[in-house]
Design a protein around this motif. Sequence first.
Motif, PDB file in Angstrom:
ATOM      1  N   PHE A  12       1.243  -1.038  -0.133  1.00 42.73           N
ATOM      2  CA  PHE A  12       0.416   0.134  -0.127  1.00 42.73           C
ATOM      3  C   PHE A  12       0.629   1.090   0.212  1.00 42.73           C
ATOM      4  O   PHE A  12       0.608   2.007  -1.208  1.00 42.73           O
ATOM      5  CB  PHE A  12      -0.970   0.260   1.589  1.00 42.73           C
ATOM      6  N   CYS A  13       2.057   1.112   0.127  1.00 44.82           N
ATOM      7  CA  CYS A  13       2.893   2.740   1.602  1.00 44.82           C
ATOM      8  C   CYS A  13       3.774   2.316  -0.137  1.00 44.82           C
ATOM      9  O   CYS A  13       3.841   3.845  -0.103  1.00 44.82           O
ATOM     10  CB  CYS A  13       4.330   2.073   1.899  1.00 44.82           C
ATOM     11  N   ILE A  14       4.322   1.484  -1.125  1.00 43.17           N
ATOM     12  CA  ILE A  14       4.586   1.838  -2.588  1.00 43.17           C
ATOM     13  C   ILE A  14       4.090   2.006  -3.482  1.00 43.17           C
ATOM     14  O   ILE A  14       3.876   2.894  -4.139  1.00 43.17           O
ATOM     15  CB  ILE A  14       5.836   0.441  -2.343  1.00 43.17           C
ATOM     16  N   MET A  15       2.568   1.806  -3.201  1.00 42.21           N
ATOM     17  CA  MET A  15       1.489   2.120  -4.663  1.00 42.21           C
ATOM     18  C   MET A  15       1.569   3.909  -4.028  1.00 42.21           C
ATOM     19  O   MET A  15       1.362   4.605  -5.478  1.00 42.21           O
ATOM     20  CB  MET A  15       0.473   1.566  -4.316  1.00 42.21           C
ATOM     21  N   GLU A  16       1.941   4.857  -2.808  1.00 37.30           N
ATOM     22  CA  GLU A  16       2.243   6.217  -3.370  1.00 37.30           C
ATOM     23  C   GLU A  16       3.225   6.319  -4.127  1.00 37.30           C
ATOM     24  O   GLU A  16       2.743   7.737  -5.023  1.00 37.30           O
ATOM     25  CB  GLU A  16       1.863   6.750  -1.773  1.00 37.30           C
ATOM     26  N   PHE A  17       3.874   5.907  -3.475  1.00 36.47           N
ATOM     27  CA  PHE A  17       5.645   6.363  -4.979  1.00 36.47           C
ATOM     28  C   PHE A  17       4.894   5.593  -6.272  1.00 36.47           C
ATOM     29  O   PHE A  17       5.722   6.516  -7.200  1.00 36.47           O
ATOM     30  CB  PHE A  17       6.675   5.447  -3.926  1.00 36.47           C
ATOM     31  N   MET A  18       4.827   4.885  -6.161  1.00 33.96           N
ATOM     32  CA  MET A  18       4.164   4.065  -7.859  1.00 33.96           C
ATOM     33  C   MET A  18       3.107   4.723  -8.898  1.00 33.96           C
ATOM     34  O   MET A  18       3.372   5.901  -9.654  1.00 33.96           O
ATOM     35  CB  MET A  18       4.021   2.935  -8.306  1.00 33.96           C
ATOM     36  N   ALA A  19       1.623   5.128  -7.974  1.00 35.39           N
ATOM     37  CA  ALA A  19       1.429   6.627  -8.477  1.00 35.39           C
ATOM     38  C   ALA A  19       2.032   7.907  -8.418  1.00 35.39           C
ATOM     39  O   ALA A  19       1.726   8.709  -9.596  1.00 35.39           O
ATOM     40  CB  ALA A  19      -0.024   6.741  -7.203  1.00 35.39           C
ATOM     41  N   TRP A  20       3.014   8.759  -7.742  1.00 31.99           N
ATOM     42  CA  TRP A  20       3.437   9.706  -7.529  1.00 31.99           C
ATOM     43  C   TRP A  20       4.268   9.330  -9.759  1.00 31.99           C
ATOM     44  O   TRP A  20       4.430   9.785  -9.927  1.00 31.99           O
ATOM     45  CB  TRP A  20       4.238  10.147  -6.513  1.00 31.99           C
ATOM     46  N   PHE A  21       5.141   8.426  -9.609  1.00 31.52           N
ATOM     47  CA  PHE A  21       6.086   7.809 -10.549  1.00 31.52           C
ATOM     48  C   PHE A  21       5.047   7.964 -11.194  1.00 31.52           C
ATOM     49  O   PHE A  21       5.427   8.700 -12.674  1.00 31.52           O
ATOM     50  CB  PHE A  21       6.844   6.785 -10.443  1.00 31.52           C
ATOM     51  N   THR A  22       4.264   7.343 -11.466  1.00 32.34           N
ATOM     52  CA  THR A  22       3.253   7.137 -12.899  1.00 32.34           C
ATOM     53  C   THR A  22       2.840   8.417 -13.080  1.00 32.34           C
ATOM     54  O   THR A  22       2.755   8.618 -14.482  1.00 32.34           O
ATOM     55  CB  THR A  22       2.596   6.502 -12.929  1.00 32.34           C
ATOM     56  N   HIS A  23       2.484   9.299 -12.081  1.00 36.54           N
ATOM     57  CA  HIS A  23       1.379  10.308 -12.468  1.00 36.54           C
ATOM     58  C   HIS A  23       2.724  11.331 -13.320  1.00 36.54           C
ATOM     59  O   HIS A  23       2.525  12.227 -14.239  1.00 36.54           O
ATOM     60  CB  HIS A  23       1.242  11.325 -10.987  1.00 36.54           C
ATOM     61  N   LYS A  24       3.901  11.468 -12.526  1.00 37.40           N
ATOM     62  CA  LYS A  24       4.809  12.139 -13.175  1.00 37.40           C
ATOM     63  C   LYS A  24       5.433  12.282 -14.958  1.00 37.40           C
ATOM     64  O   LYS A  24       5.728  12.781 -14.645  1.00 37.40           O
ATOM     65  CB  LYS A  24       6.409  12.358 -12.257  1.00 37.40           C
ATOM     66  N   PHE A  25       5.736  10.741 -15.353  1.00 36.20           N
ATOM     67  CA  PHE A  25       6.964  10.923 -15.270  1.00 36.20           C
ATOM     68  C   PHE A  25       5.681  10.028 -16.689  1.00 36.20           C
ATOM     69  O   PHE A  25       6.442   9.779 -17.998  1.00 36.20           O
ATOM     70  CB  PHE A  25       8.301  10.012 -14.971  1.00 36.20           C
ATOM     71  N   ILE A  26       4.769   9.529 -16.690  1.00 37.17           N
ATOM     72  CA  ILE A  26       4.267   8.776 -17.574  1.00 37.17           C
ATOM     73  C   ILE A  26       2.928   9.912 -17.674  1.00 37.17           C
ATOM     74  O   ILE A  26       2.828  10.079 -19.292  1.00 37.17           O
ATOM     75  CB  ILE A  26       3.588   7.399 -17.351  1.00 37.17           C
ATOM     76  N   MET A  27       2.107   9.728 -17.067  1.00 38.97           N
ATOM     77  CA  MET A  27       1.135  10.490 -17.148  1.00 38.97           C
ATOM     78  C   MET A  27       1.035  12.101 -17.501  1.00 38.97           C
ATOM     79  O   MET A  27       0.730  12.718 -18.496  1.00 38.97           O
ATOM     80  CB  MET A  27       0.062  10.804 -16.163  1.00 38.97           C
ATOM     81  N   HIS A  28       2.431  12.664 -17.194  1.00 37.17           N
ATOM     82  CA  HIS A  28       2.836  13.754 -17.824  1.00 37.17           C
ATOM     83  C   HIS A  28       3.235  14.345 -18.615  1.00 37.17           C
ATOM     84  O   HIS A  28       4.610  14.521 -19.145  1.00 37.17           O
ATOM     85  CB  HIS A  28       3.459  14.584 -16.426  1.00 37.17           C
ATOM     86  N   GLY A 128      -0.920  22.580 -18.988  1.00 40.06           N
ATOM     87  CA  GLY A 128      -0.016  21.919 -20.191  1.00 40.06           C
ATOM     88  C   GLY A 128       0.344  20.582 -18.556  1.00 40.06           C
ATOM     89  O   GLY A 128       0.630  20.589 -17.531  1.00 40.06           O
ATOM     90  N   LYS A 129       1.690  19.800 -19.436  1.00 38.87           N
ATOM     91  CA  LYS A 129       2.160  19.273 -19.412  1.00 38.87           C
ATOM     92  C   LYS A 129       3.975  18.581 -18.515  1.00 38.87           C
ATOM     93  O   LYS A 129       4.359  18.489 -17.468  1.00 38.87           O
ATOM     94  CB  LYS A 129       2.716  18.315 -20.021  1.00 38.87           C
ATOM     95  N   ASP A 130       4.229  20.443 -18.761  1.00 36.09           N
ATOM     96  CA  ASP A 130       4.896  21.113 -18.088  1.00 36.09           C
ATOM     97  C   ASP A 130       5.187  21.869 -16.973  1.00 36.09           C
ATOM     98  O   ASP A 130       3.937  22.211 -16.511  1.00 36.09           O
ATOM     99  CB  ASP A 130       6.257  21.761 -18.714  1.00 36.09           C
ATOM    100  N   GLN A 131       6.165  21.961 -15.819  1.00 37.02           N
ATOM    101  CA  GLN A 131       6.020  22.589 -14.962  1.00 37.02           C
ATOM    102  C   GLN A 131       4.930  22.204 -13.791  1.00 37.02           C
ATOM    103  O   GLN A 131       4.191  22.799 -12.870  1.00 37.02           O
ATOM    104  CB  GLN A 131       6.291  24.038 -15.224  1.00 37.02           C
ATOM    105  N   GLY A 132       4.711  21.177 -14.087  1.00 36.67           N
ATOM    106  CA  GLY A 132       3.233  20.617 -13.072  1.00 36.67           C
ATOM    107  C   GLY A 132       4.018  20.297 -10.955  1.00 36.67           C
ATOM    108  O   GLY A 132       5.319  19.843 -11.225  1.00 36.67           O
ATOM    109  N   GLU A 133       3.562  19.980 -10.278  1.00 36.14           N
ATOM    110  CA  GLU A 133       4.276  20.070  -8.598  1.00 36.14           C
ATOM    111  C   GLU A 133       2.856  18.700  -8.173  1.00 36.14           C
ATOM    112  O   GLU A 133       1.853  18.042  -9.054  1.00 36.14           O
ATOM    113  CB  GLU A 133       3.872  21.042  -7.868  1.00 36.14           C
ATOM    114  N   CYS A 134       3.382  18.324  -7.088  1.00 36.51           N
ATOM    115  CA  CYS A 134       2.344  17.658  -6.318  1.00 36.51           C
ATOM    116  C   CYS A 134       1.454  16.340  -6.837  1.00 36.51           C
ATOM    117  O   CYS A 134       0.599  16.325  -7.190  1.00 36.51           O
ATOM    118  CB  CYS A 134       1.067  18.578  -5.456  1.00 36.51           C
ATOM    119  N   PHE A 135       2.363  15.258  -7.420  1.00 35.22           N
ATOM    120  CA  PHE A 135       2.100  14.217  -8.737  1.00 35.22           C
ATOM    121  C   PHE A 135       1.793  13.124  -6.986  1.00 35.22           C
ATOM    122  O   PHE A 135       1.142  12.209  -7.671  1.00 35.22           O
ATOM    123  CB  PHE A 135       2.504  13.895  -9.416  1.00 35.22           C
ATOM    124  N   GLY A 136       1.840  13.289  -6.309  1.00 34.78           N
ATOM    125  CA  GLY A 136       1.339  11.971  -5.072  1.00 34.78           C
ATOM    126  C   GLY A 136      -0.452  12.666  -4.914  1.00 34.78           C
ATOM    127  O   GLY A 136      -1.023  13.527  -5.324  1.00 34.78           O
TER     128      GLY A 136
END
Length: 147
Positions: A12-28, A128-136
């Motif tokens: 469950f805890c690792i999924m927060e990191f996975m969500a952040w990573f996926t959101h920042k580097f894949i979704m954006h 836009g997809k750049d300059q985002g913040e708070c991906f978790g």
Amino acid sequence: MWIYILVFILTFCIMEFMAWFTHKFIMHGFLWSLHKDHHRKDHDSWFERNDAFFIFYALVSIGFFLLWKYSILDIGLAIGLGILAYGIAYFFVHDIFIHQRFKFLRNANNRYAKAVRRAHKMHHKHLGKDQGECFGMLIVPFKYFKK
């Protein structure tokens, strides 16, 4: 028994990191075409292309259930349930609490709830997809707890 509970909580805890990573580097990143309709409400549908992302994690969770069922990975059930529990938490926090896709949990107004809303509002400030913040999602930077 304790190892399964520990694996569940750790997953469950690792999924927060996975969500952040996926959101920042894949979704954006390279799949922005699926995520951008979540930032720009230029559509009339209740559904968004962005909703397709849950399918990926659902398939991963199902994969771990199957690994457990066929006695390939003993802790597969704990991992699959950890991913599922995070997905449910994400759905309640993101889709219901923040974006109000269903009209309940509107009155949650404690310190943590306010911080989650502030952080997500800052994320959506960028169209836009750049300059985002708070991906978790569940772990919120301390600066959003300030009044």
